[in-house]
Scaffold this motif. Structure first.
Motif, PDB file in Angstrom:
ATOM      1  N   ILE A 162       0.815  -1.067   0.038  1.00  0.00           N
ATOM      2  CA  ILE A 162      -0.098  -0.228  -0.128  1.00  0.00           C
ATOM      3  C   ILE A 162       0.803   1.165   0.046  1.00  0.00           C
ATOM      4  O   ILE A 162       0.634   2.091  -0.663  1.00  0.00           O
ATOM      5  CB  ILE A 162      -0.868  -0.218   1.188  1.00  0.00           C
ATOM      6  N   LYS A 163       1.793   1.279   0.805  1.00  0.00           N
ATOM      7  CA  LYS A 163       3.013   2.622   0.539  1.00  0.00           C
ATOM      8  C   LYS A 163       3.411   2.541  -0.540  1.00  0.00           C
ATOM      9  O   LYS A 163       3.681   3.910  -0.952  1.00  0.00           O
ATOM     10  CB  LYS A 163       4.135   2.415   1.863  1.00  0.00           C
ATOM     11  N   SER A 164       3.813   1.541  -1.474  1.00  0.00           N
ATOM     12  CA  SER A 164       4.222   1.747  -2.824  1.00  0.00           C
ATOM     13  C   SER A 164       3.259   2.358  -3.642  1.00  0.00           C
ATOM     14  O   SER A 164       3.783   2.991  -4.591  1.00  0.00           O
ATOM     15  CB  SER A 164       4.729   0.440  -3.056  1.00  0.00           C
ATOM     16  N   MET A 165       1.939   2.481  -3.282  1.00  0.00           N
ATOM     17  CA  MET A 165       0.887   3.153  -4.203  1.00  0.00           C
ATOM     18  C   MET A 165       0.498   4.340  -3.728  1.00  0.00           C
ATOM     19  O   MET A 165      -0.320   5.166  -4.510  1.00  0.00           O
ATOM     20  CB  MET A 165      -0.314   2.034  -3.948  1.00  0.00           C
ATOM     21  N   HIS A 209      -4.759   0.338   3.410  1.00  0.00           N
ATOM     22  CA  HIS A 209      -5.353   1.159   2.393  1.00  0.00           C
ATOM     23  C   HIS A 209      -5.948   2.368   3.058  1.00  0.00           C
ATOM     24  O   HIS A 209      -5.751   3.616   2.770  1.00  0.00           O
ATOM     25  CB  HIS A 209      -6.156   0.446   1.496  1.00  0.00           C
ATOM     26  N   LYS A 210      -6.756   2.323   4.056  1.00  0.00           N
ATOM     27  CA  LYS A 210      -7.385   3.066   4.801  1.00  0.00           C
ATOM     28  C   LYS A 210      -6.556   4.050   5.432  1.00  0.00           C
ATOM     29  O   LYS A 210      -6.705   5.304   5.553  1.00  0.00           O
ATOM     30  CB  LYS A 210      -8.554   2.513   5.635  1.00  0.00           C
ATOM     31  N   TYR A 211      -5.561   3.384   6.058  1.00  0.00           N
ATOM     32  CA  TYR A 211      -4.584   4.246   6.794  1.00  0.00           C
ATOM     33  C   TYR A 211      -3.681   5.132   6.083  1.00  0.00           C
ATOM     34  O   TYR A 211      -3.546   6.312   6.577  1.00  0.00           O
ATOM     35  CB  TYR A 211      -3.654   3.041   7.705  1.00  0.00           C
ATOM     36  N   TYR A 212      -3.507   4.925   4.935  1.00  0.00           N
ATOM     37  CA  TYR A 212      -2.218   5.665   3.990  1.00  0.00           C
ATOM     38  C   TYR A 212      -3.102   6.474   3.023  1.00  0.00           C
ATOM     39  O   TYR A 212      -2.826   6.937   2.004  1.00  0.00           O
ATOM     40  CB  TYR A 212      -1.537   4.732   3.547  1.00  0.00           C
ATOM     41  N   ARG A 225      -8.760   6.319  -1.449  1.00  0.00           N
ATOM     42  CA  ARG A 225      -9.832   7.026  -1.892  1.00  0.00           C
ATOM     43  C   ARG A 225     -11.367   6.400  -1.396  1.00  0.00           C
ATOM     44  O   ARG A 225     -11.356   5.274  -1.683  1.00  0.00           O
ATOM     45  CB  ARG A 225      -9.696   7.322  -3.247  1.00  0.00           C
ATOM     46  N   GLU A 226     -12.183   7.241  -1.046  1.00  0.00           N
ATOM     47  CA  GLU A 226     -13.525   6.758  -0.766  1.00  0.00           C
ATOM     48  C   GLU A 226     -14.010   6.643  -2.226  1.00  0.00           C
ATOM     49  O   GLU A 226     -14.017   7.787  -2.947  1.00  0.00           O
ATOM     50  CB  GLU A 226     -14.406   7.577   0.205  1.00  0.00           C
ATOM     51  N   ILE A 250      -3.929   7.544  -2.169  1.00  0.00           N
ATOM     52  CA  ILE A 250      -3.980   6.378  -3.084  1.00  0.00           C
ATOM     53  C   ILE A 250      -5.292   6.303  -4.124  1.00  0.00           C
ATOM     54  O   ILE A 250      -6.252   6.415  -3.716  1.00  0.00           O
ATOM     55  CB  ILE A 250      -3.854   5.093  -2.154  1.00  0.00           C
ATOM     56  N   SER A 251      -4.778   6.120  -5.320  1.00  0.00           N
ATOM     57  CA  SER A 251      -5.906   6.118  -6.578  1.00  0.00           C
ATOM     58  C   SER A 251      -7.044   5.123  -6.501  1.00  0.00           C
ATOM     59  O   SER A 251      -8.143   5.297  -6.917  1.00  0.00           O
ATOM     60  CB  SER A 251      -5.415   6.452  -7.560  1.00  0.00           C
ATOM     61  N   LEU A 252      -6.651   4.095  -5.965  1.00  0.00           N
ATOM     62  CA  LEU A 252      -7.548   2.710  -5.821  1.00  0.00           C
ATOM     63  C   LEU A 252      -8.591   3.359  -4.900  1.00  0.00           C
ATOM     64  O   LEU A 252      -8.352   3.542  -3.580  1.00  0.00           O
ATOM     65  CB  LEU A 252      -6.590   1.682  -5.267  1.00  0.00           C
ATOM     66  N   THR A 253      -9.736   2.874  -5.331  1.00  0.00           N
ATOM     67  CA  THR A 253     -10.911   3.421  -4.273  1.00  0.00           C
ATOM     68  C   THR A 253     -11.231   2.310  -3.322  1.00  0.00           C
ATOM     69  O   THR A 253     -10.915   1.383  -3.617  1.00  0.00           O
ATOM     70  CB  THR A 253     -12.244   3.603  -5.195  1.00  0.00           C
ATOM     71  N   THR A 254     -11.813   2.874  -2.185  1.00  0.00           N
ATOM     72  CA  THR A 254     -12.048   1.921  -0.894  1.00  0.00           C
ATOM     73  C   THR A 254     -12.976   0.640  -1.775  1.00  0.00           C
ATOM     74  O   THR A 254     -13.086  -0.363  -1.161  1.00  0.00           O
ATOM     75  CB  THR A 254     -12.807   2.509   0.003  1.00  0.00           C
ATOM     76  N   SER A 255     -14.105   1.167  -2.451  1.00  0.00           N
ATOM     77  CA  SER A 255     -15.105   0.139  -3.056  1.00  0.00           C
ATOM     78  C   SER A 255     -14.604  -0.821  -3.844  1.00  0.00           C
ATOM     79  O   SER A 255     -14.736  -2.257  -3.768  1.00  0.00           O
ATOM     80  CB  SER A 255     -16.164   0.957  -3.677  1.00  0.00           C
ATOM     81  N   LYS A 256     -13.241  -0.715  -4.669  1.00  0.00           N
ATOM     82  CA  LYS A 256     -12.899  -1.623  -5.456  1.00  0.00           C
ATOM     83  C   LYS A 256     -12.196  -2.679  -4.473  1.00  0.00           C
ATOM     84  O   LYS A 256     -12.191  -3.822  -4.693  1.00  0.00           O
ATOM     85  CB  LYS A 256     -11.742  -1.229  -6.552  1.00  0.00           C
TER      86      LYS A 256
END
Length: 129
Positions: A16-19, A121-124, A127-128, A30-36
């Motif tokens: 996750i840090k690498s993203m 993902h949430k910690y760093y 995106r929602e 992080i551009s990856l959304t939480t829903s995905k």
């Protein structure tokens, strides 16, 4: 597996840090959304619940089939969106699922890894939606 009981949390944090990238204000995002990510986690969570209730060391043929379905869905989601593909490749999710086979403990470890990925993902700054 590249992950084990001793390193899966650290590995999830590394992925996750690498993203994470700084936004225009310098805040990590992080551009990856939480829903995905939650879609993938939800599939794994259902398997984990059932695996926790089974007694043997090996997964039933039905559970093995569900693991194969999970692998296919991960590939499908990765093929639909480049951000998901990047995540799947960095986390090596397809190879991790492939290594589960009939091993109940490997399935439980994979599910714990997915939970750790979601937490970091949430910690760093994921995106929602």
């Amino acid at each position: 597996m590249k992950i084990n009981q001793q390193n899966y949390v650290d590995e999830a944090e590394r992925v996750i840090k690498s993203m994470a990238r700084p936004d225009k204000n310098g805040k990590l995002t992080i551009s990856l959304t939480t829903s995905k990510l939650r879609n993938l986690l939800a599939m794994a969570a259902g398997l984990k619940t059932d695996a926790q209730h089974s007694r043997g060391k090996e997964l039933s043929p039905d559970m093995q089939s569900r693991v194969q379905y999970l692998k296919m869905r991960i590939a499908y989601e990765a093929g639909r969106e480049p951000k998901v593909r990047d995540f799947v490749e960095r986390a090596e999710l397809l190879s991790c699922v492939s290594e589960i086979g009939a091993d109940r403990q490997k399935l439980l470890l994979f599910c714990d890894y997915m939970e750790a990925l979601t937490a970091y993902h949430k910690y760093y700054g994921g995106r929602e939606n």
